[in-house]
Design a protein around this motif. Sequence first.
Motif, PDB file in Angstrom:
ATOM      1  N   VAL A  48       0.817  -1.210   0.000  1.00 53.43           N
ATOM      2  CA  VAL A  48       0.000   0.000   0.000  1.00 53.43           C
ATOM      3  C   VAL A  48       0.853   1.263   0.000  1.00 53.43           C
ATOM      4  CG1 VAL A  48      -1.746   1.295   1.286  1.00 53.43           C
ATOM      5  CG2 VAL A  48      -1.865  -1.208   1.186  1.00 53.43           C
ATOM      6  N   SER A  49       1.835   1.299   0.884  1.00 54.55           N
ATOM      7  CA  SER A  49       2.628   2.518   1.036  1.00 54.55           C
ATOM      8  C   SER A  49       3.912   2.203   1.780  1.00 54.55           C
ATOM      9  CB  SER A  49       1.825   3.568   1.822  1.00 54.55           C
ATOM     10  OG  SER A  49       2.546   4.776   1.972  1.00 54.55           O
ATOM     11  N   THR A  50       4.965   2.978   1.487  1.00 52.25           N
ATOM     12  CA  THR A  50       6.231   2.822   2.198  1.00 52.25           C
ATOM     13  C   THR A  50       6.844   4.185   2.488  1.00 52.25           C
ATOM     14  OG1 THR A  50       7.619   2.751   0.210  1.00 52.25           O
ATOM     15  CG2 THR A  50       6.728   0.640   0.995  1.00 52.25           C
ATOM     16  N   ILE A  51       7.752   4.189   3.456  1.00 50.95           N
ATOM     17  CA  ILE A  51       8.522   5.398   3.746  1.00 50.95           C
ATOM     18  C   ILE A  51       9.924   4.984   4.157  1.00 50.95           C
ATOM     19  CG2 ILE A  51       7.699   5.490   6.157  1.00 50.95           C
ATOM     20  CD1 ILE A  51       7.820   8.615   5.813  1.00 50.95           C
ATOM     21  N   SER A  52      10.903   5.617   3.545  1.00 54.59           N
ATOM     22  CA  SER A  52      12.296   5.347   3.883  1.00 54.59           C
ATOM     23  C   SER A  52      12.768   6.328   4.943  1.00 54.59           C
ATOM     24  CB  SER A  52      13.166   5.484   2.635  1.00 54.59           C
ATOM     25  OG  SER A  52      12.776   4.560   1.659  1.00 54.59           O
ATOM     26  N   MET A 103      12.603  -2.838  -0.805  1.00 54.95           N
ATOM     27  CA  MET A 103      11.202  -2.399  -0.754  1.00 54.95           C
ATOM     28  C   MET A 103      10.815  -1.686  -2.048  1.00 54.95           C
ATOM     29  SD  MET A 103       9.694  -3.327   2.090  1.00 54.95           S
ATOM     30  CE  MET A 103       8.601  -2.217   2.981  1.00 54.95           C
ATOM     31  N   ILE A 104      11.746  -0.939  -2.638  1.00 56.72           N
ATOM     32  CA  ILE A 104      11.453  -0.251  -3.900  1.00 56.72           C
ATOM     33  C   ILE A 104      11.055  -1.252  -4.975  1.00 56.72           C
ATOM     34  CG2 ILE A 104      12.548   0.992  -5.805  1.00 56.72           C
ATOM     35  CD1 ILE A 104      14.124   2.561  -3.706  1.00 56.72           C
ATOM     36  N   LEU A 105      11.689  -2.394  -4.972  1.00 55.22           N
ATOM     37  CA  LEU A 105      11.397  -3.423  -5.981  1.00 55.22           C
ATOM     38  C   LEU A 105       9.983  -3.971  -5.839  1.00 55.22           C
ATOM     39  CD1 LEU A 105      14.732  -5.459  -5.910  1.00 55.22           C
ATOM     40  CD2 LEU A 105      14.031  -3.723  -7.578  1.00 55.22           C
ATOM     41  N   LEU A 106       9.391  -3.837  -4.645  1.00 53.93           N
ATOM     42  CA  LEU A 106       8.073  -4.401  -4.395  1.00 53.93           C
ATOM     43  C   LEU A 106       6.940  -3.447  -4.777  1.00 53.93           C
ATOM     44  CD1 LEU A 106       8.742  -5.999  -0.893  1.00 53.93           C
ATOM     45  CD2 LEU A 106       9.037  -7.008  -3.163  1.00 53.93           C
ATOM     46  N   ALA A 107       7.281  -2.239  -5.140  1.00 56.71           N
ATOM     47  CA  ALA A 107       6.253  -1.254  -5.476  1.00 56.71           C
ATOM     48  C   ALA A 107       5.348  -1.793  -6.583  1.00 56.71           C
ATOM     49  CB  ALA A 107       6.899   0.048  -5.923  1.00 56.71           C
ATOM     50  N   SER A 108       4.054  -1.567  -6.418  1.00 60.61           N
ATOM     51  CA  SER A 108       3.019  -1.996  -7.367  1.00 60.61           C
ATOM     52  C   SER A 108       2.848  -3.508  -7.430  1.00 60.61           C
ATOM     53  CB  SER A 108       3.293  -1.473  -8.792  1.00 60.61           C
ATOM     54  OG  SER A 108       3.375  -0.084  -8.801  1.00 60.61           O
TER      55      SER A 108
END
Length: 133
Positions: A48-52, A103-108
Amino acid sequence: QVQLVESGGGSVQAGGSLTLSCGASGFTWTNVCMGWFRQAPGKQCELVSTISRNGTTYYRDSVKGRFTISQDNAKTTVSLQMNSQKSEDTAVYHCAADHADFMILLASGTWSECETIRRSLGAWGQGTQVTVS
């Protein structure tokens, strides 16, 4: 060992708001990214959403403009403010954490079950139910 503890789930009427929180402890990594996955009954698990730690955020298209992710100054608590909620937001929400590059790779991404992606992640919370009626 990293531990994630979620809070803030519950029931809300369509159009209402809820805030989820995730408290983290035990991090030894640098460049940590925390986020929220969800799975509704009969539907796929989705990020759904992430934050670094540097503040970079990601939002799934379906929640853009409605959800806001944030973190405290200590970078140990991440919150997901959910506004203008819709019935399709009903799901079990899981907090998760791993290196930002992963985590960036998991986007969408989507997975048949959250258990599938859980095994690949460094930390995973027990889940909290959100029901929108």
